[in-house]
Design a protein around this motif. Sequence first.
Motif, PDB file in Angstrom:
ATOM      1  N   ASN A   5      73.421  62.032  30.156  1.00 19.92           N
ATOM      2  CA  ASN A   5      73.656  60.704  29.616  1.00 19.92           C
ATOM      3  C   ASN A   5      72.387  59.885  29.826  1.00 19.92           C
ATOM      4  OD1 ASN A   5      74.630  58.257  28.775  1.00 19.92           O
ATOM      5  ND2 ASN A   5      76.194  58.084  30.363  1.00 19.92           N
ATOM      6  N   VAL A   6      71.842  59.331  28.733  1.00 23.98           N
ATOM      7  CA  VAL A   6      70.617  58.547  28.817  1.00 23.98           C
ATOM      8  C   VAL A   6      70.888  57.156  28.262  1.00 23.98           C
ATOM      9  CG1 VAL A   6      68.224  58.341  28.057  1.00 23.98           C
ATOM     10  CG2 VAL A   6      69.158  60.578  28.607  1.00 23.98           C
ATOM     11  N   LYS A   7      70.517  56.131  29.037  1.00 26.78           N
ATOM     12  CA  LYS A   7      70.636  54.737  28.609  1.00 26.78           C
ATOM     13  C   LYS A   7      69.308  54.049  28.864  1.00 26.78           C
ATOM     14  CE  LYS A   7      74.428  53.653  30.997  1.00 26.78           C
ATOM     15  NZ  LYS A   7      75.477  52.812  31.546  1.00 26.78           N
ATOM     16  N   LYS A   8      69.069  52.998  28.127  1.00 22.12           N
ATOM     17  CA  LYS A   8      67.877  52.187  28.337  1.00 22.12           C
ATOM     18  C   LYS A   8      68.332  50.756  28.546  1.00 22.12           C
ATOM     19  CE  LYS A   8      63.385  51.413  26.214  1.00 22.12           C
ATOM     20  NZ  LYS A   8      62.591  51.694  25.012  1.00 22.12           N
ATOM     21  N   SER A   9      67.914  50.154  29.669  1.00 21.19           N
ATOM     22  CA  SER A   9      68.369  48.814  30.006  1.00 21.19           C
ATOM     23  C   SER A   9      67.296  48.086  30.796  1.00 21.19           C
ATOM     24  CB  SER A   9      69.661  48.903  30.820  1.00 21.19           C
ATOM     25  OG  SER A   9      70.089  47.643  31.232  1.00 21.19           O
ATOM     26  N   VAL A  13      64.665  53.412  31.823  1.00 20.45           N
ATOM     27  CA  VAL A  13      65.426  54.519  31.247  1.00 20.45           C
ATOM     28  C   VAL A  13      66.252  55.117  32.378  1.00 20.45           C
ATOM     29  CG1 VAL A  13      65.285  56.787  30.178  1.00 20.45           C
ATOM     30  CG2 VAL A  13      63.686  55.000  29.487  1.00 20.45           C
ATOM     31  N   LYS A  16      71.487  60.166  33.680  1.00 23.88           N
ATOM     32  CA  LYS A  16      72.549  60.629  34.572  1.00 23.88           C
ATOM     33  C   LYS A  16      72.950  62.035  34.162  1.00 23.88           C
ATOM     34  CE  LYS A  16      74.577  56.120  35.536  1.00 23.88           C
ATOM     35  NZ  LYS A  16      75.804  55.307  35.431  1.00 23.88           N
ATOM     36  N   LYS A  21      71.164  60.651  39.391  1.00 24.55           N
ATOM     37  CA  LYS A  21      70.783  59.493  38.597  1.00 24.55           C
ATOM     38  C   LYS A  21      69.287  59.281  38.792  1.00 24.55           C
ATOM     39  CE  LYS A  21      71.683  54.553  38.104  1.00 24.55           C
ATOM     40  NZ  LYS A  21      72.459  53.429  38.654  1.00 24.55           N
ATOM     41  N   GLU A  23      65.991  56.912  37.502  1.00 23.98           N
ATOM     42  CA  GLU A  23      65.579  55.700  36.808  1.00 23.98           C
ATOM     43  C   GLU A  23      64.072  55.735  36.622  1.00 23.98           C
ATOM     44  OE1 GLU A  23      67.063  52.278  38.865  1.00 23.98           O
ATOM     45  OE2 GLU A  23      69.143  52.788  38.467  1.00 23.98           O
ATOM     46  N   SER A  76      68.111  62.614  19.582  1.00 24.88           N
ATOM     47  CA  SER A  76      68.845  61.387  19.897  1.00 24.88           C
ATOM     48  C   SER A  76      68.332  60.765  21.203  1.00 24.88           C
ATOM     49  CB  SER A  76      70.335  61.705  20.015  1.00 24.88           C
ATOM     50  OG  SER A  76      71.037  60.589  20.486  1.00 24.88           O
ATOM     51  N   ILE A  77      68.127  61.588  22.220  1.00 18.41           N
ATOM     52  CA  ILE A  77      67.637  61.083  23.505  1.00 18.41           C
ATOM     53  C   ILE A  77      66.216  60.542  23.361  1.00 18.41           C
ATOM     54  CG2 ILE A  77      66.969  61.739  25.846  1.00 18.41           C
ATOM     55  CD1 ILE A  77      69.382  63.654  25.841  1.00 18.41           C
ATOM     56  N   LYS A  80      66.287  57.152  21.762  1.00 19.80           N
ATOM     57  CA  LYS A  80      66.737  56.123  22.704  1.00 19.80           C
ATOM     58  C   LYS A  80      65.603  55.680  23.618  1.00 19.80           C
ATOM     59  CE  LYS A  80      71.591  57.069  23.409  1.00 19.80           C
ATOM     60  NZ  LYS A  80      72.602  57.522  24.344  1.00 19.80           N
TER      61      LYS A  80
END
Length: 83
Positions: A5-9, A13, A16, A21, A23, A76-77, A80
């Motif tokens: 699971n990859v998120k950007k906030s 980046v 998980k 996890k 960062e 997709s990753i 992101k």
Amino acid sequence: MLGINVKKSNGIVIIKWQLSKVEIPTSEIIDVSLDDTYGGEEKEAIRIGTPYGTTDRLVIKTKTKTYILYTTNPTSIKNKILS
């Protein structure tokens, strides 16, 4: 949780996978690319995911470390991370 699971906030980046996890500040990222070798070119890289023969490898190079993500959706990753 299945897969990576990859998120950007807030300029970070967040990756998980299982109980891990990672960062990575976006300011530290130098390059994001696909790697078609099985184990990855860089021997000292941090490997995330399960390296099956059918998974693709996404390489994230930072100023100090290299990460190899074993995933079935590298495009997709990558999008992101680069967005």
